[in-house]
Scaffold this motif. Structure first.
Motif, PDB file in Angstrom:
ATOM      1  N   THR A 193       0.924  -1.178   0.049  1.00  0.00           N
ATOM      2  CA  THR A 193       0.080   0.023   0.152  1.00  0.00           C
ATOM      3  C   THR A 193       0.812   1.242  -0.141  1.00  0.00           C
ATOM      4  OG1 THR A 193      -0.033   0.156   2.538  1.00  0.00           O
ATOM      5  CG2 THR A 193      -1.773  -1.165   1.418  1.00  0.00           C
ATOM      6  N   GLY A 194       1.999   1.136   0.365  1.00  0.00           N
ATOM      7  CA  GLY A 194       3.025   2.425   0.406  1.00  0.00           C
ATOM      8  C   GLY A 194       2.641   3.195   1.827  1.00  0.00           C
ATOM      9  N   LYS A 195       2.066   2.406   2.520  1.00  0.00           N
ATOM     10  CA  LYS A 195       1.679   3.047   3.930  1.00  0.00           C
ATOM     11  C   LYS A 195       1.941   2.192   5.041  1.00  0.00           C
ATOM     12  CE  LYS A 195      -1.565   6.192   1.674  1.00  0.00           C
ATOM     13  NZ  LYS A 195      -3.094   6.777   1.582  1.00  0.00           N
ATOM     14  N   TYR A 196       2.112   2.707   6.402  1.00  0.00           N
ATOM     15  CA  TYR A 196       1.973   1.960   7.585  1.00  0.00           C
ATOM     16  C   TYR A 196       0.556   1.998   8.319  1.00  0.00           C
ATOM     17  CZ  TYR A 196       6.910   0.922   6.969  1.00  0.00           C
ATOM     18  OH  TYR A 196       8.188   0.587   6.457  1.00  0.00           O
ATOM     19  N   PRO A 197       0.302   1.139   9.017  1.00  0.00           N
ATOM     20  CA  PRO A 197      -1.076   1.357   9.848  1.00  0.00           C
ATOM     21  C   PRO A 197      -0.729   2.263  10.938  1.00  0.00           C
ATOM     22  CG  PRO A 197       0.296  -0.717  10.302  1.00  0.00           C
ATOM     23  CD  PRO A 197       0.887  -0.311   9.202  1.00  0.00           C
ATOM     24  N   ALA A 198      -1.644   2.844  11.414  1.00  0.00           N
ATOM     25  CA  ALA A 198      -1.823   3.954  12.384  1.00  0.00           C
ATOM     26  C   ALA A 198      -1.621   3.104  14.063  1.00  0.00           C
ATOM     27  CB  ALA A 198      -2.805   4.961  12.237  1.00  0.00           C
ATOM     28  N   VAL A 199      -2.352   2.190  14.169  1.00  0.00           N
ATOM     29  CA  VAL A 199      -2.376   1.579  15.324  1.00  0.00           C
ATOM     30  C   VAL A 199      -1.627   0.361  15.130  1.00  0.00           C
ATOM     31  CG1 VAL A 199      -3.619   0.821  16.958  1.00  0.00           C
ATOM     32  CG2 VAL A 199      -4.360   2.660  15.832  1.00  0.00           C
ATOM     33  N   GLY A 200      -0.579   0.199  15.928  1.00  0.00           N
ATOM     34  CA  GLY A 200       0.256  -0.825  16.308  1.00  0.00           C
ATOM     35  C   GLY A 200      -0.307  -1.943  17.346  1.00  0.00           C
ATOM     36  N   GLY A 201      -0.572  -2.942  17.191  1.00  0.00           N
ATOM     37  CA  GLY A 201      -1.235  -4.037  18.001  1.00  0.00           C
ATOM     38  C   GLY A 201       0.067  -4.833  18.544  1.00  0.00           C
ATOM     39  N   PHE A 202       0.156  -5.036  20.014  1.00  0.00           N
ATOM     40  CA  PHE A 202       1.228  -5.728  20.779  1.00  0.00           C
ATOM     41  C   PHE A 202       0.524  -6.475  21.675  1.00  0.00           C
ATOM     42  CE2 PHE A 202       2.867  -1.800  18.655  1.00  0.00           C
ATOM     43  CZ  PHE A 202       3.874  -2.037  17.930  1.00  0.00           C
TER      44      PHE A 202
END
Length: 349
Positions: A59-68
């Motif tokens: 997509t050329g983008k990263y997710p806003a929310v990272g789940g850990f």
């Protein structure tokens, strides 16, 4: 604001009156964007974490929310050799401009069954893999079981303090999916679960003074709701059939009914992604979604670079989400370290 949009007007006040500036700034942002945009999120894998890079490649983008996940910091896993770097990865995601959410697949403190193949210590958060009795533990504060609960909470507090000290506010989602009963903390019904929730809140907020937490409740049913005084946000986990892009408006409305207050509602876990146009048409405006890891994102491969998997969400649908004006990626976020503090706060707080 019309009546259908009034549900999205949430006051940016956190249940912890001592919440730090980072948590208050993040909550102010979430309240500002709620109903106007949905944050795209992604859970990382436990042993392998290629999800972010695969999404960026496609997509050329990263997710806003990272789940850990704090799973491998659980003492009954650590004593069997588990290691974890989710705290470090979360700090990096925050410093790169993202938002951090943590769950905790809390391995039972003791009484793991250890019967391969599906009741091993490695699945000790499941009811089927432990005889640990949360009802007994919460009814007997003098017991070893209760003492071990405290021990485990204190171990996770160490990681939360590392996040706090790094300036990371955390969308904190413990004791999730309780109603299902498949996790030991929900196996004995609402009463011990609610007692455990309040113990966890008191131990982390009052005893450990962890003021960087935004409390996300994910119990899934009204009689499991611990009360407005310990819940900032309501999360719902939904795994629809493959390539079913429904916005789950019925589950959204159900979550609204858990409290008479206006609370932010999030799709805290999902498999197949919802369609943004249908979300808007059906007025099911989840604050964020957080796609689960592994096969929901990529095909297993021996190669270093895994291929995106279209089994659950087709590539065209994924790209539609990442390019849609309603959704936000990490690149779209403001500087949350300097975002305005809530205007409703008393002077001198």
């Amino acid at each position: 604001m019309n009546e259908t949009m009034d549900r999205y007007r949430v006051e940016p006040r956190l249940v912890n009156p001592q919440a730090d500036e980072g948590a208050r700034r993040l909550m102010a942002y979430l309240c500002d964007m709620y109903g106007k945009h949905m944050l795209l999120g992604q859970q990382i894998g436990v042993m392998s974490t290629p999800e972010f890079e695969i999404l960026h490649r496609e997509t050329g983008k990263y997710p806003a929310v990272g789940g850990f996940d704090f799973m491998n910091y659980s003492p009954s896993r650590v004593e069997r050799g588990s290691v974890c770097e989710d705290t470090e990865l979360a700090i990096r995601h925050w410093n790169e401009g993202g938002i951090v959410t943590f769950c905790w697949h809390w391995n039972a403190p003791k009484d793991l069954i250890d019967l391969p193949p599906d009741r091993t210590w490695g699945s000790g958060f499941y009811t089927k893999a432990t005889t640990f009795d949360v009802d007994y533990a919460m009814s007997h504060p003098e017991s070893e079981e209760y003492r071990l609960l405290i021990r485990d909470i204190d171990c996770i507090a160490v990681q939360l303090k590392r996040l706090r000290d790094a300036g990371v506010p955390v969308l904190w989602r413990p004791l999730h999916e309780a109603r299902g009963g498949w996790f030991w903390w929900g196996a004995k019904g609402p009463k011990p679960y609610l007692a455990l929730w309040h113990l966890l809140y008191e131990r982390l907020t009052v005893y450990h003074q962890l003021n960087n937490l935004i409390w996300v409740w994910n119990g899934e049913q009204a009689d499991w709701y611990p009360g407005d005084e310990t819940v900032d946000i309501i999360g719902v986990d939904i795994y629809p059939p493959a390539r079913d892009y429904t916005p789950h408006a019925d589950r959204f409305r159900e979550a609204l009914s858990f409290t008479a207050m206006n609370k932010i509602i999030a799709l805290s876990e999902n498999g197949t992604l919802p369609d943004p146009d249908r979300m808007l048409a059906e007025n099911a405006r989840w604050a964020w979604c957080c796609t689960w890891y592994g096969s929901f994102v990529y095909k297993q491969s021996e190669r270093k670079e895994h291929d995106y998997s279209e089994e659950f969400t087709e590539l065209a649908q994924l790209r539609k989400l990442y390019e849609h004006p309603y959704t936000l990626t990490r690149e779209d976020l403001p500087d949350l370290k300097t975002y305005r503090l809530p205007e409703t706060e008393e002077p001198g707080r």
